[in-house]
Design a protein around this motif. Structure first.
Motif, PDB file in Angstrom:
ATOM      1  N   GLN A  71     -68.336 -75.132  -9.273  1.00  0.00           N
ATOM      2  CA  GLN A  71     -68.336 -76.474  -9.608  1.00  0.00           C
ATOM      3  C   GLN A  71     -69.136 -76.564 -10.786  1.00  0.00           C
ATOM      4  N   GLY A  72     -69.233 -77.659 -11.663  1.00  0.00           N
ATOM      5  CA  GLY A  72     -69.922 -77.768 -12.824  1.00  0.00           C
ATOM      6  C   GLY A  72     -69.283 -77.410 -13.988  1.00  0.00           C
ATOM      7  N   GLN A  73     -69.798 -76.479 -15.088  1.00  0.00           N
ATOM      8  CA  GLN A  73     -69.160 -76.754 -16.378  1.00  0.00           C
ATOM      9  C   GLN A  73     -68.237 -75.419 -16.710  1.00  0.00           C
ATOM     10  N   VAL A  74     -66.978 -75.512 -15.770  1.00  0.00           N
ATOM     11  CA  VAL A  74     -66.080 -74.441 -15.810  1.00  0.00           C
ATOM     12  C   VAL A  74     -64.634 -75.239 -16.224  1.00  0.00           C
ATOM     13  N   ASN A  75     -63.740 -74.676 -16.622  1.00  0.00           N
ATOM     14  CA  ASN A  75     -62.574 -75.521 -17.114  1.00  0.00           C
ATOM     15  C   ASN A  75     -61.873 -76.156 -15.880  1.00  0.00           C
ATOM     16  N   VAL A  76     -61.705 -75.202 -14.809  1.00  0.00           N
ATOM     17  CA  VAL A  76     -60.915 -75.885 -13.777  1.00  0.00           C
ATOM     18  C   VAL A  76     -61.738 -75.713 -12.429  1.00  0.00           C
ATOM     19  N   PRO A  77     -62.704 -76.508 -12.225  1.00  0.00           N
ATOM     20  CA  PRO A  77     -63.461 -76.582 -11.035  1.00  0.00           C
ATOM     21  C   PRO A  77     -62.748 -76.786  -9.670  1.00  0.00           C
ATOM     22  N   GLY A  78     -63.246 -76.528  -8.484  1.00  0.00           N
ATOM     23  CA  GLY A  78     -62.492 -76.488  -7.475  1.00  0.00           C
ATOM     24  C   GLY A  78     -63.047 -75.474  -6.423  1.00  0.00           C
ATOM     25  N   GLN A  79     -62.051 -75.636  -5.374  1.00  0.00           N
ATOM     26  CA  GLN A  79     -62.119 -74.781  -4.038  1.00  0.00           C
ATOM     27  C   GLN A  79     -61.152 -73.458  -4.367  1.00  0.00           C
ATOM     28  N   TYR A  80     -61.385 -72.410  -4.106  1.00  0.00           N
ATOM     29  CA  TYR A  80     -60.536 -71.064  -4.301  1.00  0.00           C
ATOM     30  C   TYR A  80     -60.648 -70.103  -3.359  1.00  0.00           C
ATOM     31  N   PRO A  81     -59.306 -69.461  -2.848  1.00  0.00           N
ATOM     32  CA  PRO A  81     -59.457 -68.512  -1.953  1.00  0.00           C
ATOM     33  C   PRO A  81     -60.523 -67.195  -2.092  1.00  0.00           C
ATOM     34  N   LEU A  82     -61.157 -67.008  -1.266  1.00  0.00           N
ATOM     35  CA  LEU A  82     -62.026 -65.892  -1.372  1.00  0.00           C
ATOM     36  C   LEU A  82     -61.194 -64.389  -1.201  1.00  0.00           C
ATOM     37  N   GLU A  83     -61.206 -63.690  -2.078  1.00  0.00           N
ATOM     38  CA  GLU A  83     -60.337 -62.535  -2.094  1.00  0.00           C
ATOM     39  C   GLU A  83     -61.439 -61.334  -1.838  1.00  0.00           C
ATOM     40  N   PRO A  84     -60.752 -60.256  -1.212  1.00  0.00           N
ATOM     41  CA  PRO A  84     -61.723 -58.912  -0.974  1.00  0.00           C
ATOM     42  C   PRO A  84     -62.364 -58.414  -2.060  1.00  0.00           C
ATOM     43  N   GLY A  85     -63.746 -58.540  -1.824  1.00  0.00           N
ATOM     44  CA  GLY A  85     -64.751 -58.065  -2.821  1.00  0.00           C
ATOM     45  C   GLY A  85     -64.749 -58.863  -4.263  1.00  0.00           C
ATOM     46  N   MET A  86     -64.261 -60.014  -3.935  1.00  0.00           N
ATOM     47  CA  MET A  86     -64.822 -61.169  -4.953  1.00  0.00           C
ATOM     48  C   MET A  86     -66.108 -61.421  -5.466  1.00  0.00           C
ATOM     49  N   LYS A  87     -66.286 -61.359  -6.680  1.00  0.00           N
ATOM     50  CA  LYS A  87     -67.844 -61.228  -7.132  1.00  0.00           C
ATOM     51  C   LYS A  87     -67.862 -62.503  -7.948  1.00  0.00           C
ATOM     52  N   ILE A  88     -69.190 -62.930  -8.550  1.00  0.00           N
ATOM     53  CA  ILE A  88     -69.402 -64.055  -9.392  1.00  0.00           C
ATOM     54  C   ILE A  88     -68.475 -64.011 -10.595  1.00  0.00           C
ATOM     55  N   ALA A  89     -68.221 -63.029 -11.389  1.00  0.00           N
ATOM     56  CA  ALA A  89     -67.358 -63.121 -12.381  1.00  0.00           C
ATOM     57  C   ALA A  89     -65.918 -63.402 -11.994  1.00  0.00           C
ATOM     58  N   ASP A  90     -65.136 -63.135 -10.915  1.00  0.00           N
ATOM     59  CA  ASP A  90     -64.009 -63.245 -10.590  1.00  0.00           C
ATOM     60  C   ASP A  90     -63.995 -64.867 -10.254  1.00  0.00           C
ATOM     61  N   LEU A  91     -64.931 -65.229  -9.642  1.00  0.00           N
ATOM     62  CA  LEU A  91     -64.940 -66.719  -9.419  1.00  0.00           C
ATOM     63  C   LEU A  91     -64.911 -67.700 -10.616  1.00  0.00           C
ATOM     64  N   ILE A  92     -65.705 -67.325 -11.662  1.00  0.00           N
ATOM     65  CA  ILE A  92     -65.552 -67.899 -13.023  1.00  0.00           C
ATOM     66  C   ILE A  92     -64.435 -67.718 -13.429  1.00  0.00           C
ATOM     67  N   ARG A  93     -63.760 -66.616 -13.486  1.00  0.00           N
ATOM     68  CA  ARG A  93     -62.280 -66.161 -13.977  1.00  0.00           C
ATOM     69  C   ARG A  93     -61.268 -67.226 -13.068  1.00  0.00           C
ATOM     70  N   ALA A  94     -61.595 -67.379 -12.100  1.00  0.00           N
ATOM     71  CA  ALA A  94     -60.611 -68.327 -11.352  1.00  0.00           C
ATOM     72  C   ALA A  94     -60.701 -69.514 -11.611  1.00  0.00           C
ATOM     73  N   GLY A  95     -61.952 -70.306 -11.890  1.00  0.00           N
ATOM     74  CA  GLY A  95     -62.273 -71.403 -12.387  1.00  0.00           C
ATOM     75  C   GLY A  95     -61.781 -71.785 -13.997  1.00  0.00           C
ATOM     76  N   GLY A  96     -60.921 -70.871 -14.616  1.00  0.00           N
ATOM     77  CA  GLY A  96     -60.299 -70.993 -15.940  1.00  0.00           C
ATOM     78  C   GLY A  96     -61.407 -70.590 -16.932  1.00  0.00           C
ATOM     79  N   GLY A  97     -62.670 -69.996 -16.540  1.00  0.00           N
ATOM     80  CA  GLY A  97     -63.727 -69.509 -17.543  1.00  0.00           C
ATOM     81  C   GLY A  97     -64.565 -70.722 -17.637  1.00  0.00           C
ATOM     82  N   LEU A  98     -65.469 -70.400 -18.510  1.00  0.00           N
ATOM     83  CA  LEU A  98     -66.762 -71.451 -18.627  1.00  0.00           C
ATOM     84  C   LEU A  98     -66.241 -72.341 -19.727  1.00  0.00           C
TER      85      LEU A  98
END
Length: 1001
Positions: free
Chosen positions: A661-688
Motif C-alpha cells: 500500500q501507499g506510493q506504488v502504481n497498483v496497490p493492493g493484495q497479492y498472492p504470496l509466491e514461494p521465496g517472495m521478497k520486498i522487491a518482488d512485492l514492489i514489482r507486483a504492485g507495478g513499481g514505485l
C-alpha cells in the motif's frame, strides 16, 4: 334414328352429356356437410385444385372429361368419392392431433409434476394469463395450423375444445358454492371466534404446508399435504386443482384459502428423452398434400394393372383418336373396334406391349401409344399401435409408409422397427422405419394391394441414450446387441464425449437399479431392455496446454511440451500491447497431486534478456499466464486466485497473501509466491509511484505468540537497498505481511494559480508553499495600464465547493417549506387574498428553480489596490492555494441597477448622481420593491448596506463608485412567511454579479 346413325353428331353430344353428368355428380358429392367442412378449412388454391380434380368449378378437363367418353360417366364420380373419402379420413386424423395439441397448450396435472401450494386467509392475485382460446389460437399459429390453407379451427371448434375444462371447472365451482351456501355461520368462524387451541392448530397446519413447498405429485397424481389425506388432482388444470383444494373441509371450515400453481419445470436426463422417429408423422402440414400422389406419381414398370385403373390409348397414323379405357371388375377393358382385352393382374409393361401389338396387327396403318391415365384407389387396413387405426383409401401406387401417413403415423406404444405387411393372412414384408429415418432407404417400403393390412406391433426392447451423442433419444432395439451398436443409432459420439466415464443404468432381474461403468473395452458387452446409457462430456480443462491472456495481441491456448519456458510463449516484446507491465507476469499454477493453486510471477524483461535462465521460468501443464497493463486494476485476475488460495488455506498452511500500500502504481493484495521478497512485492504492485520515498518503508508483520495472542511487529526497510537486492533489507515475506511505501514530504503541496485579464503576462503559474498573490502578480509583470484593480475577482476551489453545498442545502430546505406552505396557501399570516397567496407560490417556485440551476462561483473579496501598494508581508495579501484564479477586468465606467426596478440596466458613471438618482434613471421601484433594504455591491465584491440618505441627519449614505451594483430586493413582507426568502434572493443576486464579473473578459 338418322341422328344416331351419324357418328359425327353422336360422339360430340355424348361428350357433352358426360361432362355435364360428371360435374353434377361432383357437385352433389360436395354438397355433404362433411365435404363442405373439409373444403372450408383448406386454402383457396387447394380448394381450386380439388374442384378441378373433381370436374367442378375452375375446370372440366380433369376426371370429369375423361369419364364422359363412350358412356363412362361414372369415372368422375368414382374419383370424386375416393378423393372425398381420403379428405374425410385425413380430417379425422388432424382432429385427433388437435386434441393432443390442446393438452399441450393447456397443461393438465400428471404424476411427477411439481406444484406450489399457497395457503392463507388472503392470497395475492394470480398473474394475468392468456385465455384458453387465445392459447389455442396462438399454438395453432405457431405450429403452422392457422392461415395459409391449413387446418384452422373456427371459434366454435375452439369452444368445443375447451368445453371439457370449462365443464369440469363449473362442476367444481357449483359444488363449492353449494357447500358455502349450506355451511352456515358456524362453519366459517372469524379468527377471533376460534379458541386458542384451534388457532394454534391452524397456524401449525399453515406453516407446515408452506414449509414443505414445492410438492411433487405421486405417480398416480395425488397431492400429499402434511396432516391431510392424499388429494387426487390427476388430469386437472391449475384452476381446477385450486377449486378442488377449496372444498377440502380442513380449509373450508376455518375460512382458509388455498391455491395450486404448476411449476413448468423442464425435464432433464432420462426423463427428458423422447422416443426417436415418432414426430416425423406429425410434420404433415396439409390434408390435401397427403392425397396429391393420387395422380402425379409416375407409374413404375412393375405396376400390376387391376380393376379401377384407367388406361389411355392414343391412336395415330391413318386414324387419330384417344380412348380412356377403364379396367372392369373382370380385369378387362373394352377397346373400340378390337373388343374386350384382358389386362387384370398383368404388369403395366406387358399391357402396353399387348395393346400396341394388337393395334399394329389388326388396324392397318394405325399405331398406338399406351399410358396410365389414372391409377385406382384401394382400401387398406392400418391396425395395431397406429396413431389412428382404421380402414384408409390410398392410391394404387401407395406403399406401407403411405398408409402410415394416412393413419397419422405410429403411436408411442407402437414399434418403429417391425411394421408388418399382411396379405391374405400371411406376413409378406416387414418395414424398419429406422432404415428410412437414419439411412434414407426405402428398399423395404413395399407396394400395397387391395385389402392389405399394415400392422404395427407393440414396441419392442428400448434403450435410452443421453449425453454427448448426436441424437439423444429413446431407441428401439432390433438387431443391436452391444452399446456400440446402440450408440450408432444415436448418430455416434460427439467429439467431446468422455467414453471413459460413460455409465449404464440397468434394472436387474431382482428389481434393483444399478449403475455400471461403460468402459471403452466393454462396449462389446450386451445391452438390455430399459438400459439408460449416459455419455458425459470431457472436462473443459486443458491437460497438455498453457493459456495466455491479458494485454497481448494473440491470447489463447498453446501446446505444452516438456522443458517449455516463459520465453517460448512470449518470444518478444512485440507480442505485447502498449502499456504492458514487463516486470510482473503472473502465472496461476495447479500443483500435483491435489491440484493446489499457487501463484508464480516472472520478470519478462529479464527472461527475454536471458532465455533459459532462472528468470525465464519453467512452465507446467495447465499454467495460466496473465500479462497486466499499467493503467487498469488487477483485481479481475488477482481476486479469484486469492479466493481460491483462501479456500484452500488451513491452520497448518495459512493463507498465502501479502499486501502493498501507499506510493506504488497498483496497490493492493497479492498472492504470496514461494521465496517472495520486498522487491518482488514492489514489482507486483507495478513499481514505485513518482511520489514514493525510497529512503524508508515499513513492513508490518503479524506474529502469534506462544500464549496464543497476536502481536504486531514493525520492521523498517531501506527501500533503496531492498531494490538493489541487499539481503538485509530485501527480506523474505511471510503470510499477511503489509508493506507501506511512504510519500515524499510536501509532494502533494505543489500547486498552480491562474491569472487572467489585465496582467502583463496572463497564464497559469506554479507556486511554492506559502507564496502570496502579490508575489505571483510581480512574477507576471504586474498589472497593465488599463487594469481596474477595484473590480478584481478572486475565486478559490474550496470556497466554490463550500458555497455549492450551502446552496444545495438551502434549496432542499426551501423545497420542504414550499410543500408545507402549499397546504395552507389559502390562509396567510398577512391576511392576503387566495389569489395573492397563489401568486406568492408561483414566485417562490420560480426562485427555487433559479436557485437549483445556479452554480456557485467561490469568490473571495480582496482589496487588490492595497495588496499591490502594500509591503510584502501586508495583512491584506492572500496566501495562495492550488487552483486559485484571479481575473483583473478593464477599467469600468458603468453603474448597474438590478432587482425590483422598472428597467434593470447599467448607467454611465456620474459622480454627481446618488443611489436614488440611478434608481430613478432605471424607472423607479416596482410594486414589490423593498425600499428599506437596498444595498450596494462594490466592484471588489464587498457589500454596503445603504439607506440612500433618506433622512436629513443620516451618516450611512454610501457614495456610488464606478463598477458598483445597486440591488433593490423584493419586499418579503408582502409574501407568505417563507423562511430563507431574503437569503435566497440575496444569493441569486450575488451569484449573478460575481458570474458577470468573471465572464466580463
Amino acid at each position: 334414328m338418322r341422328l344416331l346413325r351419324r357418328p359425327g353428331l353422336f360422339r360430340p353430344l355424348l361428350v357433352i352429356l358426360g361432362l355435364w353428368f360428371s360435374a353434377a355428380f361432383a357437385q352433389s358429392a360436395l354438397n355433404s356437410p362433411t365435404a363442405l367442412g373439409i373444403l372450408n378449412n383448406l386454402s383457396s388454391s387447394q380448394q381450386q385444385a380439388i374442384m378441378s380434380r373433381l370436374g367442378g368449378a375452375g375446370g372440366l378437363g380433369g376426371l370429369g372429361g375423361l369419364g364422359s367418353v363412350n358412356g363412362l360417366s361414372g369415372l368422375g364420380g368414382v374419383a370424386s368419392q375416393a378423393l372425398l373419402q381420403q379428405l374425410e379420413q385425413q380430417q379425422a386424423v388432424q382432429a385427433k392431433r388437435q386434441a393432443l395439441l390442446q393438452q399441450e397448450v393447456i397443461p393438465e396435472l400428471k404424476g411427477g409434476d411439481w406444484v406450489v401450494v399457497e395457503i392463507g386467509y388472503h392470497l395475492r392475485p394470480r398473474p394475468a394469463t392468456l385465455s384458453q382460446a387465445a392459447l389455442l389460437q396462438q399454438a395453432y399459429a405457431t405450429r403452422g395450423l392457422g392461415q395459409g390453407g391449413t387446418q384452422s379451427p373456427n371459434l366454435s371448434a375452439l369452444s368445443a375444445l375447451q368445453g371439457g375444462s370449462a365443464t369440469g371447472a363449473s362442476v367444481l365451482q357449483t359444488h363449492a358454492n353449494s357447500l358455502a351456501a349450506n355451511a352456515g355461520p358456524h362453519l366459517s368462524p372469524t379468527w377471533s371466534q376460534l379458541s386458542s387451541g384451534q388457532q394454534d392448530r391452524i397456524k401449525a397446519m399453515v406453516l407446515a404446508i408452506r414449509d414443505h413447498n414445492p410438492y411433487q405429485l405421486s405417480p398416480d397424481g395425488k397431492l400429499d399435504l402434511p396432516g391431510l389425506a392424499p388429494i387426487d388432482v390427476l388430469g386437472l388444470t391449475e384452476d381446477q386443482a385450486t377449486l378442488r383444494l377449496s372444498v377440502v373441509p380442513a380449509f373450508q371450515g376455518v375460512g382458509l384459502k388455498a391455491r395450486l400453481t404448476l411449476l413448468p419445470l423442464k425435464q432433464s436426463g432420462e426423463q427428458a428423452l423422447k422416443p426417436f422417429g415418432y414426430d416425423v408423422f406429425a410434420q404433415q402440414a396439409s390434408v390435401y398434400s397427403s392425397i396429391r400422389p393420387l395422380s402425379n406419381v409416375p407409374v413404375p414398370s412393375n405396376y400390376v394393372v387391376g380393376p379401377g385403373d384407367v388406361i389411355q390409348v392414343q391412336l395415330y397414323g391413318n386414324k387419330n383418336e384417344s380412348y380412356p379405357l377403364i379396367v372392369g371388375r373382370d380385369g378387362r377393358i373394352n377397346f373400340p373396334q378390337l373388343g374386350p382385352i384382358s389386362v387384370g393382374g398383368q404388369l403395366f409393361t406387358a399391357v402396353q406391349g399387348e395393346i400396341e401389338s394388337r393395334v399394329a396387327h389388326q388396324m392397318i396403318g394405325v399405331h398406338a401409344s399406351v399410358t396410365m391415365a389414372q391409377t385406382r384407389s384401394i382400401e387398406v387396413f392400418v391396425m395395431g399401435d397406429a396413431f389412428a387405426p382404421g380402414v384408409y383409401t390410398v392410391s394404387g401406387l401407395g406403399t406401407m409408409t403411405s398408409a402410415l401417413y394416412a393413419a397419422g403415423g405410429i403411436a408411442k406404444t407402437g414399434s418403429m422397427r417391425e411394421v408388418q405387411l399382411i396379405r391374405n393372412g400371411q406376413v409378406v414384408d416387414t418395414l424398419d422405419l429406422y432404415d428410412l429415418l437414419i439411412h434414407g432407404s426405402t428398399a423395404n417400403d413395399a407396394k400395397l394391394q387391395q385389402g392389405d393390412v399394415v400392422f404395427v406391433p407393440h414396441v419392442g426392447h428400448t434403450v435410452a441414450i443421453d449425453g454427448e451423442v448426436q441424437r439423444p433419444a429413446l431407441y428401439e432395439l432390433r438387431n443391436e446387441a452391444t452399446p456400440a451398436q446402440a450408440i450408432a443409432l444415436a448418430g455416434g459420439l460427439k467429439p467431446d464425449a468422455d467414453v471413459a466415464d460413460a455409465t449404464v443404468t440397468r434394472i436387474l432381474p431382482n428389481g434393483e437399479r444399478v449403475v455400471l461403468p461403460l468402459k471403452p473395452d466393454s462396449l462389446a458387452e450386451g445391452v438390455q431392455n430399459g438400459d439408460y446409457i449416459h455419455i458425459p462430456r470431457l472436462k473443459p480443462a486443458l491437460d497438455q496446454a498453457v493459456t495466455l491472456q491479458g494485454n497481448v495481441y494473440n491470447p489463447g491456448v498453446y501446446a505444452y511440451r516438456p522443458g517449455m519456458r516463459l520465453a517460448d510463449v512470449l518470444r518478444s516484446v512485440a507480442e505485447l500491447k502498449p502499456d504492458s507491465d514487463l516486470h510482473y507476469i503472473l502465472i496461476r499454477r495447479e500443483l500435483p497431486p491435489d491440484r493446489r493453486v499457487v501463484a508464480v510471477s516472472a520478470d519478462l524483461a529479464k527472461a527475454l534478456a536471458s532465455p533459459g535462465s532462472a528468470a525465464d521460468i519453467a512452465l507446467m501443464p495447465r499454467d495460466e499466464i496473465t500479462v497486466f497493463d499499467l493503467s487498469s486494476s488487477r483485481d479481475r485476475i488477482i481476486q479469484p486466485i486469492l479466493a481460491t488460495i483462501k479456500a484452500e488455506s488451513t491452520a497448518e498452511h495459512p493463507e498465502q497473501s501479502v499486501t502493498v500500500q501507499g506510493q506504488v502504481n497498483v496497490p493492493g493484495q497479492y498472492p504470496l509466491e514461494p521465496g517472495m521478497k520486498i522487491a518482488d512485492l514492489i514489482r507486483a504492485g507495478g513499481g514505485l509511484a513518482n511520489a514514493a520515498y525510497t529512503g524508508k518503508a515499513e513492513l508490518t508483520r503479524y506474529l502469534v505468540a506462544p500464549d496464543g495472542t497476536r502481536h504486531t511487529q514493525i520492521i523498517d526497510i531501506d527501500l533503496a537497498e531492498a531494490l538493489q537486492g541487499n539481503p538485509q533489507d530485501n527480506v523474505p515475506l511471510e503470510p499477511f505481511d503489509v508493506l507501506n511505501i511512504e510519500e515524499v514530504s510536501q509532494w502533494a503541496n505543489q500547486g498552480t494559480v491562474t491569472l487572467l485579464g489585465e496582467v502583463r503576462f496572463p497564464g497559469t503559474y506554479s507556486i511554492t508553499p506559502g507564496e502570496t498573490l502579490k508575489s505571483v502578480i510581480d512574477r507576471a509583470g504586474g498589472l497593465t495600464q488599463w487594469a481596474f484593480p477595484q473590480g478584481a475577482v478572486f475565486t478559490r476551489v474550496e470556497l466554490q465547493k463550500r458555497e455549492q453545498q450551502e446552496m444545495n442545502l438551502l434549496a432542499n430546505r426551501m423545497k420542504v417549506e414550499l410543500g408545507v406552505l402549499a397546504l395552507r396557501a389559502s390562509v396567510t399570516a398577512t391576511g392576503a387574498s387566495p389569489a395573492a397567496a397563489a401568486n406568492t407560490m408561483i414566485v417562490a417556485r420560480s426562485l427555487l428553480q433559479q436557485l437549483q440551476g445556479e452554480q456557485a462561483v467561490g469568490r473571495l473579496v480582496i482589496d487588490l489596490p492595497k495588496i499591490m501598494h502594500g509591503p510584502a508581508d501586508s495583512p491584506y495579501d492572500v496566501i495562495l492555494r492550488n487552483g486559485d484564479q484571479l481575473v483583473v477586468p478593464k477599467f469600468e465606467q458603468e453603474v448597474t441597477v438590478i432587482g425590483e426596478v422598472q428597467d434593470p440596466t447599467s448607467h454611465l458613471y456620474n459622480p454627481d448622481l446618488s443611489r436614488n438618482d440611478y434608481i430613478r434613471e432605471s424607472g423607479g421601484y416596482t410594486a414589490q420593491a423593498d425600499e428599506k433594504r437596498i444595498y450596494v455591491v462594490r466592484a471588489d465584491g464587498s457589500v454596503v448596506a445603504d439607506n440612500g440618505g433618506m433622512h436629513w441627519f443620516s451618516r450611512n449614505h454610501a457614495r456610488i463608485e464606478p463598477g458598483d451594483t445597486i440591488v433593490v430586493p423584493i419586499n418579503a413582507e408582502q409574501m407568505l412567511p417563507l423562511p430563507f426568502w431574503q437569503a435566497v434572493t440575496g444569493i441569486l443576486y450575488n451569484v449573478a454579479i460575481a458570474a458577470a464579473a468573471v465572464h466580463a473578459l
